[in-house]
Enzyme design. Structure first.
Site, mmCIF file in Angstrom:
data_model
loop_
_atom_site.group_PDB
_atom_site.id
_atom_site.type_symbol
_atom_site.label_atom_id
_atom_site.label_comp_id
_atom_site.label_asym_id
_atom_site.label_seq_id
_atom_site.Cartn_x
_atom_site.Cartn_y
_atom_site.Cartn_z
ATOM 1 N N GLU A 1 115.084 79.674 69.658
ATOM 2 C CA GLU A 1 114.695 80.513 70.794
ATOM 3 C C GLU A 1 113.458 81.340 70.451
ATOM 4 O O GLU A 1 113.234 81.693 69.287
ATOM 5 C CB GLU A 1 115.851 81.468 71.140
ATOM 6 N N LYS B 1 116.850 80.653 81.066
ATOM 7 C CA LYS B 1 118.056 81.409 80.749
ATOM 8 C C LYS B 1 118.563 82.162 81.973
ATOM 9 O O LYS B 1 117.803 82.872 82.644
ATOM 10 C CB LYS B 1 117.763 82.384 79.604
ATOM 11 N N CYS C 1 120.703 81.936 73.340
ATOM 12 C CA CYS C 1 121.203 83.171 72.737
ATOM 13 C C CYS C 1 122.645 83.436 73.148
ATOM 14 O O CYS C 1 123.513 82.585 72.996
ATOM 15 C CB CYS C 1 120.272 84.326 73.096
#
Length: 530
Positions: A291, A356, A411
């Site tokens: 990421e 995301k 994440c």
């Protein structure tokens, strides 16, 4: 019995003594979490929790509710303080900007999260029966409070009590049936069962609940032995993954002016030979980076894409984390910026993206209702994106040439049980790119990995996880670590991709099994038990 004296001391404690007992009892629960995973120690916080509620007395229901709430708050504060202390490391990455606010993360967040177990204690006290029934009451109410904590205000299910059992691979397999919250229900009940040893008036009342808890524990272990296959999991034919862990510090070095040097380092590390039979990228089909890989917008940096294309051999695909700029709407000063996963082919063309959806509050964006207040006191998001990231609109699958369809997770999207698989046809694996470099050599990255691993067990899908500073690795559909790179190291990891396992009961029913267990526990809490 000595345990009887201990129970009496806890039940009769008052004032600051009771607060200290609750604080340290809750804090002891962190020993059962990663990285220590001393899961038998869950007995300490849960047993003392029963005695704390026993001691929440008063002349009225309101007084008893308030006393239980206070005990639960101190117990929860200790648990979250000891389990989340590592959040303070993020405030030291840019210490000149954020160090002064460290108490907000290290103390204020645990103080807020402690409200949830406080409500669990207080709700249990309202229906508090005598005997073993109170174990079921406490387990039910704490499990409900944990479910609420995982959903309210976008949710924060980090270190739910079920993670105390999930550290043992055989016990964790029950997650495939009832998920994290089913494990939470059992963790509280099993840990609280010894409380009757110090309070029951009869031999049956004293010994039956702990023996039943041991039986349930043995049953969970037996189920895990039965469910876990013998030998390694089968793999997807023709896939050879290379995971690149750069171990890049999350500090001032990660800046736009160093972008070219960062990319050069990534490319050199990615092409490193790992054995005489693995000469760099020539033997790889898919290269995966973590990421937030770049301090620039990859899609708007053609020079970087050209460098990547020049390094990738034919038919090798790069999957990387990157910030992505969307389309600017009329009247806006800048385009929305997304925390994304992007797929780059061997010609340097971005062929697929995932944005995301579940952003980190305060880390990637400021909640709208607090935005103005927080900025007035000099705080901003941790990410160096003016205004923070924008959220993606939907959890979508990621199609990558040569791979099964991926369920992408960026994440901490991986910590939300039941909310990790995109709708539609079943994915073949989880792809989790993360940057735990904010938290250094602390417990945080171990806890993050453990929760992602439990998602594999719950859904029956393997996990490919690439983290900037670690822990990167490949996990099979049963939560077994196939290969990994340790925390705080630079390196590359070559691995096959395990195949998906059978569809689990949890994947089909989500929290329905947990809800049914909850009803049973509530019924037992009202039954006449010894």
């Amino acid at each position: 019995m000595q345990i009887g004296r201990l129970a009496e001391a806890v039940i009769l404690a008052w004032g600051w003594r009771k607060r200290l007992i609750a604080l340290f009892a809750g804090a002891s629960g962190a020993l059962a979490l990663p990285p220590l995973d001393l899961w038998p120690l869950l007995v300490v916080p849960m047993t003392i929790a029963v005695w704390l509620v026993d001691g929440a007395v008063g002349p009225s229901a309101v007084r008893r509710f308030r006393a239980a709430f206070a005990a639960g708050w101190w117990w929860g504060f200790g648990f979250f303080l000891a389990g989340l202390w590592w959040l303070g490391a993020a405030f030291l990455v840019e210490a000149d900007k954020f160090a002064w606010a460290m108490p907000l993360g290290v103390v204020a967040l645990p103080a807020f999260l402690a409200i949830f177990p406080a409500l669990g204690f207080a709700a249990a006290r309202l229906i508090w029966p005598e005997g073993a029934g109170r174990i079921f009451a406490l387990a039910a109410m704490l499990a409900i409070s944990e479910w609420v904590r995982g959903h309210v205000l976008t949710g924060f299910p980090w270190n739910a009590y079920g993670m105390m059992l999930a550290g043992e691979i055989h016990l964790a397999q029950f997650g495939a049936v009832a998920g994290l919250y089913g494990l939470t229900l059992l963790a509280v009940a099993i840990g609280a069962a010894p409380a009757v040893l110090g309070t029951a008036k009869t031999a049956s009342g004293r010994w039956l609940p702990p023996l039943v808890a041991l039986g349930v524990l043995a049953g969970l272990f037996a189920y895990g032995l039965w469910r876990l296959p013998v030998g390694p999991s089968p793999v997807v034919a023709g896939v050879k993954l290379r995971l690149m862990q750069p171990n890049l510090p999350q500090d001032a070095k990660f800046s736009g002016e160093n972008g070219a040097a960062i990319l050069d380092g990534y490319l050199a590390l990615s092409d490193r030979a790992t054995s005489p039979t693995t000469p760099g990228l020539q033997a790889v089909t898919h290269l995966i980076w973590p990421e937030s890989a770049f301090p620039f917008l990859l899609g708007r940096t053609p020079g970087a894409l050209s460098r990547i294309a020049a390094t990738l051999p034919p038919d090798v695909t790069l999957i990387t984390g990157a910030a992505r700029a969307g389309e600017m709407l009329p009247g806006e000063g800048r385009p929305p910026i997304y925390n994304a996963i992007q797929v780059v082919n061997d010609e340097g063309v971005i062929v697929a993206s995932y944005d995301k959806v579940h952003l980190v509050p305060f880390g990637e964006y400021l909640p709208p209702f607090l935005d103005n207040l927080i900025r007035r006191v000099g705080l901003s998001e941790f990410v160096s994106v003016p205004g923070g990231f924008s959220a993606g609109t939907a959890r979508t699958p990621l199609a990558v040439k040569g791979l099964p369809v991926a369920a992408p997770l960026i994440c901490y999207e991986a910590v939300f049980p039941g909310d990790v698989a995109p709708r539609g046809p079943r994915a073949g694996f989880f792809l989790n790119l993360t940057n735990d470099g904010w938290f250094g050599q602390t417990s945080g990255p171990y806890q993050h990995l453990a929760q992602a691993r439990l998602r594999s067990i719950e859904e029956g899908l393997p996990l490919v996880r690439v983290a900037n500073t670690g822990i990167s690795g490949v996990v099979d559909a049963y939560g077994r670590m196939v290969a990994s790179l340790p925390l705080g190291t630079e390196g590359v990891l070559d691995s096959a991709l395990p195949r998906a396992g059978p569809v689990t009961l949890y994947a089909r029913l989500s929290d329905a099994v947990f809800a049914a267990m909850l009803l049973v526990f509530l019924a037992f809490s009202r039954a006449r038990l010894p």
